[in-house]
Write a protein that holds these residues in place. Sequence first.
Motif, PDB file in Angstrom:
ATOM      1  N   UNK A 133      43.969  35.218  50.611  1.00  0.00           N
ATOM      2  CA  UNK A 133      44.636  36.403  51.142  1.00  0.00           C
ATOM      3  C   UNK A 133      44.821  37.470  50.071  1.00  0.00           C
ATOM      4  N   UNK A 134      45.147  37.057  48.826  1.00  0.00           N
ATOM      5  CA  UNK A 134      45.526  38.029  47.806  1.00  0.00           C
ATOM      6  C   UNK A 134      44.562  38.109  46.627  1.00  0.00           C
ATOM      7  N   UNK A 135      43.779  37.093  46.378  1.00  0.00           N
ATOM      8  CA  UNK A 135      42.859  37.012  45.234  1.00  0.00           C
ATOM      9  C   UNK A 135      43.622  36.813  43.924  1.00  0.00           C
ATOM     10  N   UNK A 136      44.523  37.707  43.577  1.00  0.00           N
ATOM     11  CA  UNK A 136      45.413  37.507  42.435  1.00  0.00           C
ATOM     12  C   UNK A 136      46.841  37.453  42.957  1.00  0.00           C
ATOM     13  N   UNK A 137      47.658  36.610  42.348  1.00  0.00           N
ATOM     14  CA  UNK A 137      48.982  36.368  42.901  1.00  0.00           C
ATOM     15  C   UNK A 137      49.930  35.953  41.796  1.00  0.00           C
ATOM     16  N   UNK A 138      51.209  35.916  42.142  1.00  0.00           N
ATOM     17  CA  UNK A 138      52.272  35.479  41.236  1.00  0.00           C
ATOM     18  C   UNK A 138      52.986  34.286  41.854  1.00  0.00           C
ATOM     19  N   UNK A 139      53.931  33.751  41.125  1.00  0.00           N
ATOM     20  CA  UNK A 139      54.614  32.554  41.602  1.00  0.00           C
ATOM     21  C   UNK A 139      55.390  32.817  42.887  1.00  0.00           C
ATOM     22  N   UNK A 145      45.611  30.972  35.125  1.00  0.00           N
ATOM     23  CA  UNK A 145      46.463  32.061  34.657  1.00  0.00           C
ATOM     24  C   UNK A 145      45.617  33.194  34.098  1.00  0.00           C
ATOM     25  N   UNK A 146      45.954  34.417  34.514  1.00  0.00           N
ATOM     26  CA  UNK A 146      45.261  35.607  34.031  1.00  0.00           C
ATOM     27  C   UNK A 146      46.049  36.353  32.968  1.00  0.00           C
ATOM     28  N   UNK A 147      47.368  36.300  33.038  1.00  0.00           N
ATOM     29  CA  UNK A 147      48.207  37.020  32.085  1.00  0.00           C
ATOM     30  C   UNK A 147      48.190  36.305  30.739  1.00  0.00           C
ATOM     31  N   UNK A 172      57.808  34.970  36.599  1.00  0.00           N
ATOM     32  CA  UNK A 172      57.471  35.787  37.764  1.00  0.00           C
ATOM     33  C   UNK A 172      56.537  36.942  37.424  1.00  0.00           C
ATOM     34  N   UNK A 173      56.361  37.251  36.146  1.00  0.00           N
ATOM     35  CA  UNK A 173      55.482  38.341  35.742  1.00  0.00           C
ATOM     36  C   UNK A 173      54.076  37.865  35.380  1.00  0.00           C
ATOM     37  N   UNK A 174      53.829  36.574  35.483  1.00  0.00           N
ATOM     38  CA  UNK A 174      52.517  36.021  35.163  1.00  0.00           C
ATOM     39  C   UNK A 174      51.640  36.078  36.412  1.00  0.00           C
ATOM     40  N   UNK A 175      50.418  36.534  36.241  1.00  0.00           N
ATOM     41  CA  UNK A 175      49.461  36.665  37.339  1.00  0.00           C
ATOM     42  C   UNK A 175      48.467  35.515  37.285  1.00  0.00           C
ATOM     43  N   UNK A 176      48.105  35.019  38.472  1.00  0.00           N
ATOM     44  CA  UNK A 176      47.186  33.889  38.585  1.00  0.00           C
ATOM     45  C   UNK A 176      46.039  34.253  39.520  1.00  0.00           C
ATOM     46  N   UNK A 177      45.004  33.441  39.451  1.00  0.00           N
ATOM     47  CA  UNK A 177      43.931  33.452  40.431  1.00  0.00           C
ATOM     48  C   UNK A 177      43.472  32.011  40.609  1.00  0.00           C
ATOM     49  N   UNK A 178      42.425  31.802  41.387  1.00  0.00           N
ATOM     50  CA  UNK A 178      41.931  30.449  41.638  1.00  0.00           C
ATOM     51  C   UNK A 178      40.416  30.476  41.703  1.00  0.00           C
ATOM     52  N   UNK A 179      39.817  29.296  41.842  1.00  0.00           N
ATOM     53  CA  UNK A 179      38.365  29.163  41.835  1.00  0.00           C
ATOM     54  C   UNK A 179      37.846  28.518  43.113  1.00  0.00           C
ATOM     55  N   UNK A 180      38.524  28.759  44.223  1.00  0.00           N
ATOM     56  CA  UNK A 180      38.047  28.217  45.487  1.00  0.00           C
ATOM     57  C   UNK A 180      36.843  29.010  45.981  1.00  0.00           C
ATOM     58  N   UNK A 181      36.042  28.353  46.812  1.00  0.00           N
ATOM     59  CA  UNK A 181      34.897  29.045  47.408  1.00  0.00           C
ATOM     60  C   UNK A 181      35.386  30.134  48.358  1.00  0.00           C
ATOM     61  N   UNK A 182      34.753  31.288  48.269  1.00  0.00           N
ATOM     62  CA  UNK A 182      35.162  32.417  49.105  1.00  0.00           C
ATOM     63  C   UNK A 182      34.563  32.249  50.499  1.00  0.00           C
ATOM     64  N   UNK A 183      35.378  32.154  51.552  1.00  0.00           N
ATOM     65  CA  UNK A 183      34.828  31.900  52.893  1.00  0.00           C
ATOM     66  C   UNK A 183      34.117  33.127  53.448  1.00  0.00           C
ATOM     67  N   UNK A 184      33.069  32.868  54.221  1.00  0.00           N
ATOM     68  CA  UNK A 184      32.337  33.950  54.870  1.00  0.00           C
ATOM     69  C   UNK A 184      33.131  34.478  56.062  1.00  0.00           C
ATOM     70  N   UNK A 185      32.840  35.701  56.429  1.00  0.00           N
ATOM     71  CA  UNK A 185      33.482  36.298  57.593  1.00  0.00           C
ATOM     72  C   UNK A 185      32.737  35.891  58.860  1.00  0.00           C
TER      73      UNK A 185
END
Length: 626
Positions: free
Chosen positions: A387-393, A432-434, A446-459
């Motif tokens: 939903x967000x691609x990059x996110x926080x806690x 962690x990106x930050x 709460x100021x640390x930004x994260x992402x993940x490595x899941x496969x991006x689903x097709x539309x």
Amino acid sequence: MISVAKVQRRNAWRYYVRGVAFGDGRRPARQPLKDAQEQAGLPPGLWMGRGLAALGLTAGSVVTQRQMVLLFGQGRHPDADRIERELLDDGADPETARLATVLGQPIEEIEKRNQIPLLALDFTFRPQASLIVLWALGDEKTRRVIERAHERAIATVLRWLEDEVAETRWSSGRKRAKAPALVVAAFPHFDNRDGFPLLHDNCLILNRVQRPEGSWYALDTVRLYQHVVAAGTLYTLTMTTEVCEKLGLATVPREVTPGLRPVMEIAGVDHELIDWSSTRRQRIEDALEGITDQYVKDHGRLPGERGRHGLGWWAAQDTRPKKKTPRPLEQLRAWWRASAILRFGQQMVDGLLERCRAAGKAIRERVGPLVDTALAAVDVAAIVYTVRNTFARRHVLAEARRHLLETLRGREFTRGLDDYIADKALAHHSRQLTVPQPGRRIPSPDQITYTADFAWPHRWWIGGTDGKPPRESSRYERARVASLAVQKAIRDARTAPAVRDGSPTATASTTMHTGDHDQAATEPHAVDHPDRDAALTPAQRAAAVHAHQQAAMPELLEGRTTDPATWMRTPKNLARFAAFTREADARRRAFADRPQPEEPADQASPASQQQHQHPRPAQGRGAAPR
């Protein structure tokens, strides 16, 4: 849910003093607030929060009109009249006596800088529509249970804000400190502007907190805004769980807007009753259609997600009726009951609670108090990432609370389980990106930004209903598919056949997730069936979890919405998609069969083209679960 509004200097505070404190109605001119509340039979506002002691107030005491004017209108001590009078008696000049009652920076200094002072934030708490219907049409015991759960959920959220979120800042935000003591004035309300049931509380959070040395500073309101969604999910989870446990109820997902996240409503409450209580929704939708058409004419495109929220706000403002004369709750409940009986019949109204209990009993029999923390962490991380691609806690924590409500269906859970799932999702399924910079302040969690490595689903496309064209899948629907795909990979790894020596097969999924599951099985927060005699094997546990989730959320596990007309595999939709596919294939063949232009002699070789080829969006994300 929680909505937030600003209380600023100009005339915003007058709206709360004259209307919100008077049952969200229109108070007669020159009539004192206390007299108006007593004549109308309305409950007064009450003080809440840990910061009341610094102002000489006590929790649960009544909010007076003069206190509101001084605190939320002038930014002064609620007992400023007495303090100023005593200072004048001691020989102080009027200006010094007045400044001694100001909390923090005077409003006049803020306005000299051409800034609008923010005196408070209005946090409005209200439950789901089904709980409001049950509160309005149920018996006295049901009403009291829902009201107490509503009050306790608000208190829980305020304590969480004080403990985890609230901070004060000074020196233009360069310095900050924890502020575990808020000053809150809560005003209960029972109906909307049309007179239909709408249980909600307006909680005015003062934008001033006291530091340990006694000085008053402004709150970091940006942090409060950032944590509104997490606070709203905590309120919904806390209130729904308490009501379901005390009344023997359960929740079911109800799709309000196709493609968006379903709302967990009380099972057994008829949709007709929900529509009866939501009088403004149809008017807002009609107005939104016209506003959206005008937006398309002006911009030549459909609005995005942020634009849709803005247009929805304008539609709500355009259809907002004028304030009415408030009435006591006893009269409102009698009128609501008569209106519902006249429209739906006495049998539907009188049997509401029994139907809810019967539906809740059926759900509780097939949905046990089981939470697999490993699968929960994967589900939360995959949804937030898609939903967000990059996110926080705070985003992960809000999704963890939604997961508990969707999985347990209103059952009690171990306190702190939401934080445990969020921490596990960040530790095992996020990146962690930050990066802390040398010589600078270490960022808070709460100021640390994260992402993940899941496969991006097709539309994909979903068949429309009522003559509407097919629509593209939403981000939430793609997030559910991504989450279910990863969970399936984990289940396959758990149930993989063992080799001859008894050790599990060495697959990528096993290496990534089996250790997490084994650890989660022994964690104190992992909730299991209480009548289970012995520990299950990984295969048995995976089968039990899968059966539990199928019983809990069959709609989402099958990749469907709650509306059968939008299911993908109906014969009508399959025929339509087949026609779309044939047309697309025909266009593709026509494009491929057209004559190709001759290549120039100096064109680069395929090898050099491959070396200079730009990476695709899916590249560089690391290995993804299959």
